[in-house]
Design a protein around this motif. Structure first.
Motif, PDB file in Angstrom:
ATOM      1  N   TRP A  32     -28.927   1.988  15.337  1.00 32.63           N
ATOM      2  CA  TRP A  32     -27.539   1.526  15.258  1.00 32.63           C
ATOM      3  C   TRP A  32     -26.613   2.169  16.299  1.00 32.63           C
ATOM      4  O   TRP A  32     -25.887   1.443  16.994  1.00 32.63           O
ATOM      5  N   PRO A  33     -26.584   3.505  16.447  1.00 33.09           N
ATOM      6  CA  PRO A  33     -25.674   4.076  17.462  1.00 33.09           C
ATOM      7  C   PRO A  33     -25.938   3.532  18.859  1.00 33.09           C
ATOM      8  O   PRO A  33     -24.986   3.259  19.616  1.00 33.09           O
ATOM      9  N   ARG A  34     -27.222   3.345  19.213  1.00 32.93           N
ATOM     10  CA  ARG A  34     -27.533   2.823  20.545  1.00 32.93           C
ATOM     11  C   ARG A  34     -27.120   1.361  20.671  1.00 32.93           C
ATOM     12  O   ARG A  34     -26.576   0.946  21.699  1.00 32.93           O
ATOM     13  N   LEU A  35     -27.331   0.564  19.623  1.00 33.90           N
ATOM     14  CA  LEU A  35     -26.936  -0.843  19.654  1.00 33.90           C
ATOM     15  C   LEU A  35     -25.432  -0.987  19.818  1.00 33.90           C
ATOM     16  O   LEU A  35     -24.951  -1.853  20.562  1.00 33.90           O
ATOM     17  N   VAL A  36     -24.687  -0.148  19.108  1.00 34.73           N
ATOM     18  CA  VAL A  36     -23.218  -0.200  19.223  1.00 34.73           C
ATOM     19  C   VAL A  36     -22.791   0.190  20.632  1.00 34.73           C
ATOM     20  O   VAL A  36     -21.938  -0.467  21.251  1.00 34.73           O
ATOM     21  N   ALA A  37     -23.389   1.242  21.176  1.00 31.87           N
ATOM     22  CA  ALA A  37     -23.002   1.713  22.518  1.00 31.87           C
ATOM     23  C   ALA A  37     -23.342   0.694  23.599  1.00 31.87           C
ATOM     24  O   ALA A  37     -22.612   0.559  24.598  1.00 31.87           O
ATOM     25  N   GLU A  38     -24.425  -0.072  23.420  1.00 34.10           N
ATOM     26  CA  GLU A  38     -24.851  -1.038  24.440  1.00 34.10           C
ATOM     27  C   GLU A  38     -24.058  -2.332  24.415  1.00 34.10           C
ATOM     28  O   GLU A  38     -24.176  -3.145  25.338  1.00 34.10           O
ATOM     29  N   THR A  39     -23.256  -2.551  23.387  1.00 38.32           N
ATOM     30  CA  THR A  39     -22.563  -3.842  23.244  1.00 38.32           C
ATOM     31  C   THR A  39     -21.047  -3.711  23.309  1.00 38.32           C
ATOM     32  O   THR A  39     -20.329  -4.580  22.836  1.00 38.32           O
ATOM     33  N   VAL A  40     -20.549  -2.621  23.900  1.00 37.72           N
ATOM     34  CA  VAL A  40     -19.097  -2.421  23.984  1.00 37.72           C
ATOM     35  C   VAL A  40     -18.484  -3.477  24.905  1.00 37.72           C
ATOM     36  O   VAL A  40     -18.867  -3.582  26.070  1.00 37.72           O
ATOM     37  N   PRO A  41     -17.544  -4.305  24.423  1.00 40.52           N
ATOM     38  CA  PRO A  41     -16.891  -5.298  25.280  1.00 40.52           C
ATOM     39  C   PRO A  41     -16.008  -4.610  26.327  1.00 40.52           C
ATOM     40  O   PRO A  41     -15.597  -3.451  26.155  1.00 40.52           O
ATOM     41  N   PRO A  42     -15.686  -5.310  27.414  1.00 44.47           N
ATOM     42  CA  PRO A  42     -14.912  -4.698  28.500  1.00 44.47           C
ATOM     43  C   PRO A  42     -13.548  -4.160  28.057  1.00 44.47           C
ATOM     44  O   PRO A  42     -13.088  -3.140  28.559  1.00 44.47           O
ATOM     45  N   LYS A  43     -12.893  -4.815  27.128  1.00 39.25           N
ATOM     46  CA  LYS A  43     -11.530  -4.406  26.755  1.00 39.25           C
ATOM     47  C   LYS A  43     -11.519  -3.309  25.682  1.00 39.25           C
ATOM     48  O   LYS A  43     -10.439  -2.925  25.203  1.00 39.25           O
ATOM     49  N   TYR A  44     -12.692  -2.834  25.262  1.00 36.72           N
ATOM     50  CA  TYR A  44     -12.774  -1.786  24.249  1.00 36.72           C
ATOM     51  C   TYR A  44     -13.278  -0.499  24.889  1.00 36.72           C
ATOM     52  O   TYR A  44     -14.104  -0.525  25.805  1.00 36.72           O
ATOM     53  N   SER A  45     -12.811   0.614  24.344  1.00 38.95           N
ATOM     54  CA  SER A  45     -13.468   1.889  24.648  1.00 38.95           C
ATOM     55  C   SER A  45     -14.616   2.070  23.663  1.00 38.95           C
ATOM     56  O   SER A  45     -14.677   1.401  22.630  1.00 38.95           O
ATOM     57  N   THR A  46     -15.530   2.981  23.970  1.00 42.86           N
ATOM     58  CA  THR A  46     -16.680   3.204  23.100  1.00 42.86           C
ATOM     59  C   THR A  46     -16.244   3.642  21.707  1.00 42.86           C
ATOM     60  O   THR A  46     -16.774   3.184  20.686  1.00 42.86           O
ATOM     61  N   SER A  47     -15.257   4.520  21.626  1.00 39.63           N
ATOM     62  CA  SER A  47     -14.791   5.011  20.325  1.00 39.63           C
ATOM     63  C   SER A  47     -14.108   3.891  19.531  1.00 39.63           C
ATOM     64  O   SER A  47     -14.287   3.795  18.314  1.00 39.63           O
ATOM     65  N   GLU A  48     -13.314   3.060  20.230  1.00 40.53           N
ATOM     66  CA  GLU A  48     -12.650   1.949  19.544  1.00 40.53           C
ATOM     67  C   GLU A  48     -13.679   0.952  18.999  1.00 40.53           C
ATOM     68  O   GLU A  48     -13.564   0.470  17.867  1.00 40.53           O
ATOM     69  N   TRP A  49     -14.678   0.641  19.819  1.00 40.20           N
ATOM     70  CA  TRP A  49     -15.707  -0.315  19.400  1.00 40.20           C
ATOM     71  C   TRP A  49     -16.532   0.238  18.239  1.00 40.20           C
ATOM     72  O   TRP A  49     -16.836  -0.473  17.287  1.00 40.20           O
ATOM     73  N   THR A  50     -16.848   1.524  18.297  1.00 40.40           N
ATOM     74  CA  THR A  50     -17.611   2.151  17.209  1.00 40.40           C
ATOM     75  C   THR A  50     -16.826   2.127  15.911  1.00 40.40           C
ATOM     76  O   THR A  50     -17.371   1.837  14.833  1.00 40.40           O
ATOM     77  N   ALA A  51     -15.544   2.425  15.993  1.00 41.25           N
ATOM     78  CA  ALA A  51     -14.708   2.394  14.796  1.00 41.25           C
ATOM     79  C   ALA A  51     -14.560   0.976  14.257  1.00 41.25           C
ATOM     80  O   ALA A  51     -14.471   0.762  13.041  1.00 41.25           O
ATOM     81  N   ASP A  52     -14.547  -0.008  15.172  1.00 41.95           N
ATOM     82  CA  ASP A  52     -14.362  -1.399  14.769  1.00 41.95           C
ATOM     83  C   ASP A  52     -15.633  -1.971  14.134  1.00 41.95           C
ATOM     84  O   ASP A  52     -15.589  -2.634  13.092  1.00 41.95           O
ATOM     85  N   VAL A  53     -16.773  -1.719  14.760  1.00 40.43           N
ATOM     86  CA  VAL A  53     -18.042  -2.250  14.261  1.00 40.43           C
ATOM     87  C   VAL A  53     -18.555  -1.441  13.080  1.00 40.43           C
ATOM     88  O   VAL A  53     -19.131  -1.990  12.125  1.00 40.43           O
ATOM     89  N   GLY A  54     -18.342  -0.134  13.133  1.00 38.75           N
ATOM     90  CA  GLY A  54     -18.827   0.750  12.078  1.00 38.75           C
ATOM     91  C   GLY A  54     -19.781   1.781  12.623  1.00 38.75           C
ATOM     92  O   GLY A  54     -20.798   1.414  13.237  1.00 38.75           O
ATOM     93  N   PRO A  55     -19.497   3.054  12.435  1.00 45.39           N
ATOM     94  CA  PRO A  55     -20.402   4.103  12.941  1.00 45.39           C
ATOM     95  C   PRO A  55     -21.703   4.194  12.156  1.00 45.39           C
ATOM     96  O   PRO A  55     -22.671   4.775  12.618  1.00 45.39           O
ATOM     97  N   THR A  56     -21.740   3.626  10.941  1.00 46.03           N
ATOM     98  CA  THR A  56     -22.961   3.639  10.136  1.00 46.03           C
ATOM     99  C   THR A  56     -23.304   2.209   9.729  1.00 46.03           C
ATOM    100  O   THR A  56     -22.474   1.299   9.812  1.00 46.03           O
ATOM    101  N   VAL A  57     -24.542   2.024   9.277  1.00 44.46           N
ATOM    102  CA  VAL A  57     -25.011   0.702   8.871  1.00 44.46           C
ATOM    103  C   VAL A  57     -25.687   0.812   7.511  1.00 44.46           C
ATOM    104  O   VAL A  57     -26.349   1.814   7.215  1.00 44.46           O
ATOM    105  N   LYS A  58     -25.481  -0.205   6.688  1.00 36.19           N
ATOM    106  CA  LYS A  58     -26.111  -0.254   5.366  1.00 36.19           C
ATOM    107  C   LYS A  58     -27.057  -1.445   5.332  1.00 36.19           C
ATOM    108  O   LYS A  58     -26.660  -2.578   5.619  1.00 36.19           O
TER     109      LYS A  58
END
Length: 414
Positions: free
Chosen positions: A211-237
């Protein structure tokens, strides 16, 4: 022929079985029933979690998970929404689900009529549910090719789903399914089918590790990594999707089981009440039983006769209980946090089977002991009009009354 006693018994049975069937209907729909597809236990769904809130998964992450052929036989997604759908000039809020092209292949669902949506579909076409077909379109056998309207979009119906498959939402029917490409959506509710031999625990561990790698690899251009992680979710269920998705399942499973236990107490009170009623009537029937025995009937045959009378009462009460159950399940559903979602609380074959089985066991519960005691008579004394019973059952009737009061107080306190 004793209409007052029979009517009272049927009414009590209908209430007792109807309450149990109503609670079972809601419990079955939300918790117990698996979705009607091949090997539903191989289906999983997963969501990111951010601040304790469940988030849909970006389509870009789903595309990367499709590459994991060692884990998944297929990965797809869907998103649902309440939209106004017009049919024949009448507009009604309807559950519309937008599905990825692989959705039906991954779930393994099959159509009742026509065809399903695939990757080749991108225009305004739709697959409708059996409920929508029969309720809104009158079960038209020539429904394929007909159109319905949502907003300015006219959808052509290309398929009808079987009654057993109502979609991936456990508590409501997904009435209209449309291709994902026809409506621009960037996030979905995922559903994946595991490869044979892959367990839920293994898939959960693998997805959580990726999950952390998938989130980091899919950050859109207008997002920062931290913003995208917070938006998508740092954890997965990751959870099993065999029973479909229901957001409140964990919250309501135990209360519904408890409610079914309370309904069972009501039925026990009913059985104790009816057993006392039949014991009292048995005293007035002792001369009848004695004459039957004098004419050659065995005690076993008389017990069967009385049990069949109880079964007849329970069967009629069970039939009436279906009406009580439908009203009760609708009332129960109205307390759930469904908003304006049309909860499907119809009495299905499983609920009817539950009511039929409960009717049989109810007949045994309230009929067996009175049947045995009523036939314990001295033939000559009973025919002469004397006290023909070898055990009048007065003590048992008093005990049944104590049981009724005790269960009632326990139920109210609970």
């Amino acid at each position: 022929r004793s209409r007052s006693a029979a009517g009272l018994a049927i009414g009590l049975i209908a209430i007792g079985i109807g309450l149990n069937t109503a609670v079972f209907t809601v419990l079955d729909r939300m918790v117990l029933r698996k979705i009607a597809v091949p090997e539903p236990d191989r289906l999983i769904h997963f969501n990111g979690y951010s601040g304790g809130l469940r988030e849909p998964v970006p389509y870009t992450i789903l595309e990367r998970l499709r590459e994991r052929r060692d884990l998944f036989a297929g990965v797809s997604g869907w998103i649902d929404e309440i939209v106004p759908v017009e049919v024949g000039g009448e507009t009604t809020p309807t559950v519309m689900v937008r599905v990825d092209g692989d959705f039906y292949r991954v779930t393994g669902a099959h159509p009742h009529m026509g065809r399903l949506l695939s990757r080749e579909d991108s225009g305004p076409v739709a697959v409708i549910s059996d409920q929508f077909w029969k309720g809104r379109l009158g079960g038209d056998p020539h429904v394929l090719g007909r159109t319905v309207r949502t907003g300015k979009t006219v959808l052509t119906i290309v398929g009808v789903m079987p009654k057993e498959f109502s979609g991936m939402i456990a508590n409501v029917s997904s009435d209209v399914a449309v291709p994902l490409d026809a409506f621009k959506v960037s996030r979905l509710e995922p559903v994946a089918r595991l490869q044979p031999g892959v367990t839920l625990e293994r898939a959960r561990a693998q997805i959580q590790a990726m999950w952390p790698r998938l989130v980091a690899e899919t950050v859109p251009p207008k997002y920062s990594t931290s913003e995208w992680t917070a938006d998508v979710g740092p954890t997965v269920k990751v959870e099993s999707a065999s029973h479909g998705q229901f957001l409140w399942r964990a919250e309501y499973e135990q209360p519904l089981v408890l409610l079914l236990g309370m309904a069972t107490l009501v039925l026990l009170i009913v059985c104790a009440n009816l057993a006392g009623l039949l014991l009292a009537r048995g005293v007035s029937r002792q001369k009848e039983m004695a004459i039957r025995m004098a004419l050659g009937a065995s005690r076993k045959r008389l017990v069967w006769q009385l049990l069949l009378e109880s079964l007849l009462l329970a069967s009629i009460g069970g039939a009436v209980s279906v009406l009580v159950a439908r009203w009760g399940s609708a009332l129960g559903a109205s307390f759930l946090p469904m908003g304006n979602v049309p909860f499907d609380y119809g009495i299905n074959p499983r609920a009817l089977g539950f009511a039929a089985g409960l009717s049989f066991f109810t007949a045994l519960a309230f009929g067996l002991m009175p049947a045995v005691l009523t036939t314990r008579i001295g033939v000559i004394e009973a025919i002469k009009g004397g006290p023909g019973s070898r055990g009048s059952g007065d003590g048992i009737r008093r005990s049944l009354l104590v049981v009724q009061v005790a269960l009632s107080v326990f139920l109210v306190a609970g």
